[in-house]
Design an enzyme around this catalytic site. Structure first.
Site, PDB file in Angstrom:
ATOM      1  N   LYS A 106      84.229   5.507  69.569  1.00  0.00           N
ATOM      2  CA  LYS A 106      83.615   6.793  69.901  1.00  0.00           C
ATOM      3  C   LYS A 106      83.182   7.489  68.609  1.00  0.00           C
ATOM      4  O   LYS A 106      83.982   7.612  67.666  1.00  0.00           O
ATOM      5  CB  LYS A 106      84.639   7.661  70.629  1.00  0.00           C
ATOM      6  CG  LYS A 106      84.098   8.514  71.749  1.00  0.00           C
ATOM      7  CD  LYS A 106      85.238   9.314  72.377  1.00  0.00           C
ATOM      8  CE  LYS A 106      84.847   9.918  73.697  1.00  0.00           C
ATOM      9  NZ  LYS A 106      85.919  10.771  74.250  1.00  0.00           N
TER      10      LYS A 106
HETATM   11  O1  G3P Z   1      86.179  13.013  77.006  1.00  0.00           O
HETATM   12  C1  G3P Z   1      85.879  14.316  76.591  1.00  0.00           C
HETATM   13  C2  G3P Z   1      86.814  15.266  77.245  1.00  0.00           C
HETATM   14  O2  G3P Z   1      88.143  14.934  76.933  1.00  0.00           O
HETATM   15  C3  G3P Z   1      86.549  16.715  76.847  1.00  0.00           C
HETATM   16  O3  G3P Z   1      87.050  17.503  77.878  1.00  0.00           O
HETATM   17  O4  G3P Z   1      88.130  19.504  78.853  1.00  0.00           O
HETATM   18  O5  G3P Z   1      88.157  19.141  76.351  1.00  0.00           O
HETATM   19  O6  G3P Z   1      86.008  19.727  77.520  1.00  0.00           O
HETATM   20  P1  G3P Z   1      87.359  19.039  77.630  1.00  0.00           P
END
Ligand code: G3P
Length: 241
Positions: A106
């Site tokens: 990633k």
């Molecule tokens: O894979 C990306 C994800 O983990 C981000 O999620 O909730 O931190 O916006 P969030």
């Protein structure tokens, strides 16, 4: 090539792209190994995504966690670089790839990330380009040979911007190029409607927090209906076995 005995044809990317799978893939968005194991029982784990925040939340060594997750699922397991320059990203990406054949590297959607993406993809790596917030960025990721583009719908919604509009735009653009190998991996999902809307749009993958996967399952009318069926069945005094 760090795939050891694995030939290119058995590499996870081949499995997903050429196995004729016509349905959306569910990745689990967590670094909690126990959660992934439990959901694998539900056959809901086509892959896993992690990021530095999720690794930090696990409180564990990143390399150990990624190795354990890769042993649970044959699908792509995203492990994110933390370098911010292309040279550092390449070194970290190659190191992460060596952990297991199904590691997807990633990288952030930055200039250095795109440079690293192109080189790693040319070396046969699956690259997941993350922190995407515009269709213009998604164009660049596809040009750089990304296997996955991760638009963050929840974080756009959080600032009163329509995250699903971005998914619609990217899917529409990518659909114009049928031989394009970059898959739309909807990320930052906050609730089941993000998943349903992404499926309606034809996104290839959704990465789901474990709690959202469990929310998908629950409906009060299902519980109520089953309770009524069993109560009526009990009155018959019968048993199937
Ligand atoms: O894979 C990306 C994800 O983990 C981000 O999620 O909730 O931190 O916006 P969030």
């Amino acid at each position: 090539m760090r795939l050891g005995k694995t030939s290119a044809f058995a590499h996870p990317s081949f499995f997903f792209r050429h196995a004729g799978l016509e349905f959306m893939k569910f990745f689990v968005d967590t670094a909690e190994v126990a959660e992934i194991r439990a959901l694998a029982e539900l056959c809901m784990v086509d892959g896993v995504t992690t990021n530095p925040s999720l690794i930090a939340k696990s409180g564990r060594d990143m390399k150990q966690v990624i190795a354990e997750i890769c042993a649970i699922t044959p699908g792509p397991v995203s492990a994110e670089v933390t370098a911010t320059d292309a040279t550092g990203m390449l070194a970290e990406g190659r190191f992460l790839r060596a952990i297991a054949p199904n590691v997807a590297v990633k990288v952030p959607l930055t200039e250095a990330g795109l440079i690293a993406c192109r080189t790693l993809a040319a070396e046969g790596a699956l690259v997941n380009v993350t922190l995407c917030f515009s269709a213009a960025q998604a164009l660049l990721a596809a040009k750089a040979g990304a296997a996955f583009i991760s638009p963050f719908v929840g974080r756009l919604d959080d600032i009163a911007t329509d995250g699903m509009r971005l998914i619609a735009d990217i899917v529409q653009i990518y659909r114009n190029y049928p031989t394009l190998r970059t898959e739309v991996l909807v990320a930052s999902i906050r609730h089941p409607i993000h998943l349903v809307e992404s499926a309606k749009l034809g996104a290839h993958v959704a990465t789901l927090p474990p709690a959202v996967i469990r929310q998908l399952l629950k409906h009060p009318l299902t519980d109520k209906g089953l309770e009524a069926f069993l109560a009526d069945w009990k009155k018959t005094g019968q048993s199937i076995l």
